[in-house]
Structure formats: C-alpha cells, structure tokens
Design a protein around this motif. Structure first.
Motif, PDB file in Angstrom:
ATOM      1  N   ILE A   5      32.802 -69.013  -5.934  1.00 21.18           N
ATOM      2  CA  ILE A   5      32.585 -67.609  -6.093  1.00 21.18           C
ATOM      3  C   ILE A   5      32.682 -66.995  -7.473  1.00 21.18           C
ATOM      4  N   ALA A   6      31.998 -65.104  -6.822  1.00 19.15           N
ATOM      5  CA  ALA A   6      31.819 -64.264  -7.910  1.00 19.15           C
ATOM      6  C   ALA A   6      31.835 -63.425  -6.925  1.00 19.15           C
ATOM      7  N   VAL A   7      32.279 -62.840  -8.171  1.00 18.38           N
ATOM      8  CA  VAL A   7      33.521 -62.018  -7.810  1.00 18.38           C
ATOM      9  C   VAL A   7      32.981 -60.334  -9.166  1.00 18.38           C
ATOM     10  N   LEU A   8      33.128 -59.602  -8.624  1.00 19.56           N
ATOM     11  CA  LEU A   8      32.098 -58.239  -9.043  1.00 19.56           C
ATOM     12  C   LEU A   8      33.451 -57.533  -9.672  1.00 19.56           C
ATOM     13  N   LYS A   9      33.652 -57.315 -10.290  1.00 20.18           N
ATOM     14  CA  LYS A   9      35.290 -56.600 -11.679  1.00 20.18           C
ATOM     15  C   LYS A   9      34.825 -55.522 -11.454  1.00 20.18           C
ATOM     16  N   SER A  10      35.480 -54.385 -10.572  1.00 20.89           N
ATOM     17  CA  SER A  10      35.397 -52.969 -10.534  1.00 20.89           C
ATOM     18  C   SER A  10      36.047 -52.515 -11.279  1.00 20.89           C
ATOM     19  N   ASN A  11      36.065 -51.445 -12.190  1.00 18.01           N
ATOM     20  CA  ASN A  11      36.216 -50.541 -13.167  1.00 18.01           C
ATOM     21  C   ASN A  11      36.732 -49.282 -13.327  1.00 18.01           C
ATOM     22  N   ASP A  12      36.983 -49.192 -11.813  1.00 15.53           N
ATOM     23  CA  ASP A  12      37.298 -47.954 -11.223  1.00 15.53           C
ATOM     24  C   ASP A  12      38.541 -48.243  -9.988  1.00 15.53           C
ATOM     25  N   ASP A  13      39.602 -47.915 -10.532  1.00 12.32           N
ATOM     26  CA  ASP A  13      41.223 -48.713  -9.499  1.00 12.32           C
ATOM     27  C   ASP A  13      40.460 -48.150  -8.435  1.00 12.32           C
ATOM     28  N   LYS A  14      40.051 -47.238  -8.018  1.00 14.53           N
ATOM     29  CA  LYS A  14      40.007 -46.757  -6.825  1.00 14.53           C
ATOM     30  C   LYS A  14      38.719 -47.441  -5.615  1.00 14.53           C
ATOM     31  N   VAL A  15      38.297 -48.614  -6.574  1.00 13.76           N
ATOM     32  CA  VAL A  15      37.389 -49.501  -5.950  1.00 13.76           C
ATOM     33  C   VAL A  15      38.052 -51.353  -5.465  1.00 13.76           C
ATOM     34  N   ALA A  16      37.765 -51.185  -4.735  1.00  8.17           N
ATOM     35  CA  ALA A  16      37.922 -53.090  -4.672  1.00  8.17           C
ATOM     36  C   ALA A  16      37.121 -53.990  -5.671  1.00  8.17           C
ATOM     37  N   PRO A  72      20.428 -63.301 -11.021  1.00 12.81           N
ATOM     38  CA  PRO A  72      20.256 -62.241 -11.239  1.00 12.81           C
ATOM     39  C   PRO A  72      21.058 -61.298 -10.578  1.00 12.81           C
ATOM     40  N   GLU A  73      21.435 -61.461  -9.058  1.00 15.80           N
ATOM     41  CA  GLU A  73      21.860 -61.262  -8.132  1.00 15.80           C
ATOM     42  C   GLU A  73      23.866 -61.383  -8.386  1.00 15.80           C
ATOM     43  N   TYR A  74      23.718 -62.202  -8.968  1.00 15.93           N
ATOM     44  CA  TYR A  74      25.625 -62.733  -9.892  1.00 15.93           C
ATOM     45  C   TYR A  74      25.535 -61.883 -11.362  1.00 15.93           C
ATOM     46  N   ASP A  75      24.448 -61.278 -11.802  1.00 15.53           N
ATOM     47  CA  ASP A  75      24.394 -61.014 -13.294  1.00 15.53           C
ATOM     48  C   ASP A  75      25.801 -60.175 -13.757  1.00 15.53           C
ATOM     49  N   GLY A  76      26.641 -60.090 -14.300  1.00 14.95           N
ATOM     50  CA  GLY A  76      28.093 -59.515 -14.893  1.00 14.95           C
ATOM     51  C   GLY A  76      29.076 -59.928 -13.693  1.00 14.95           C
ATOM     52  N   CYS A  77      29.192 -60.849 -12.820  1.00 12.32           N
ATOM     53  CA  CYS A  77      29.988 -61.749 -12.153  1.00 12.32           C
ATOM     54  C   CYS A  77      30.848 -62.515 -12.849  1.00 12.32           C
ATOM     55  N   MET A  78      32.084 -62.777 -12.920  1.00 19.46           N
ATOM     56  CA  MET A  78      32.825 -63.758 -13.092  1.00 19.46           C
ATOM     57  C   MET A  78      32.944 -64.713 -11.814  1.00 19.46           C
ATOM     58  N   TRP A  79      33.449 -66.025 -12.624  1.00 18.47           N
ATOM     59  CA  TRP A  79      33.155 -67.078 -11.441  1.00 18.47           C
ATOM     60  C   TRP A  79      34.669 -68.194 -11.212  1.00 18.47           C
TER      61      TRP A  79
END
Length: 135
Positions: A5-16, A72-79
C-alpha cells in the motif's frame, strides 16, 4: 499474500491521509490517523475482494514491487504491506460430507421442493442459510 500500500501523508490536519493500492484498479481509501492505516486498508481490501468474488471476477495478485517504485504516481509516498488471506475469497464450490438426522433432511427437502424458485437444491438451501447467518 502481501499487498503493498502506498500512503500519501497529508501535512494538513483537516485532510485525511490517502491509502493507495497499486495492484487494485482504482483502489484507494483514506485514514485520519496513520495509526489506523492498516485497519482501513484491510477494511477496504476485504470489502473490495468480497465484491469481486461475489461477481465472479478474479482477485488481482500483487505485482513486482519494483514496478510500483518506478511509477512516478507514487513519488513521495510511504510504503507498507498488508497480509491478505485470499482463501476467504475463493468462491469455487467444494463437496463436503455432513451428518444430519433423517427427519431434518426430510424437512429440508420438503422446503426446497415447495420453494423451487428460491432454492436450487438442498446444498443451495443450506448455503443460503449459512450466508444469511454469517452476514
């Protein structure tokens, strides 16, 4: 079977945080807390794979992880990975031998014969009861 699973972490507390499933077409869910990502991923995959199995569609298998890393769609994602027991989505029929009292078998057969439009066979009747009870 391990699925990445690729997890795109949000830096905004109001966004999942987005949870992406590279091996599942249009597979995505989200979580408010990263500590919930495995639970949310399992809930998504279970619901999605159950639907595929019920519709007679094949369950997608995980691809080579390096393919996803190069995308590249998953650039910046945690795995992360989730372990999925694929046997519970196997909808193939299997013959089993069960023991029931003759009286009960007779009652089941009477019910099936009286409701042919609902039940195809004794096995179908028992399977429908089991599915309703387990739902």
């Amino acid at each position: 079977m391990l699925y990445p699973i690729a997890v795109l972490k949000s830096n905004d507390d109001k966004v999942a945080h987005a949870i992406l499933f590279p091996d599942v077409q249009n597979g995505a869910t989200c979580c408010d807390e990263l500590s919930d990502m495995h639970q949310m991923a399992h809930e998504f995959i279970d619901l999605h794979f159950e639907g595929l199995a019920e519709d007679g569609e094949p369950i997608p298998l995980p691809q080579d992880f390096n393919k996803h890393l190069a995308n590249p769609e998953y650039d910046g994602c945690m795995w992360a990975w989730i372990d999925v027991d694929l046997s519970k989505y196997d909808m193939r029929t299997h013959k089993v031998n069960i023991t029931l009292p003759q009286f009960l078998i007779t009652k089941i057969d009477e019910k099936v014969n009286a409701h042919k439009s609902l039940y195809k066979s004794r096995s179908n009747y028992l399977a429908q009861l089991a599915m309703a009870d387990l739902a």
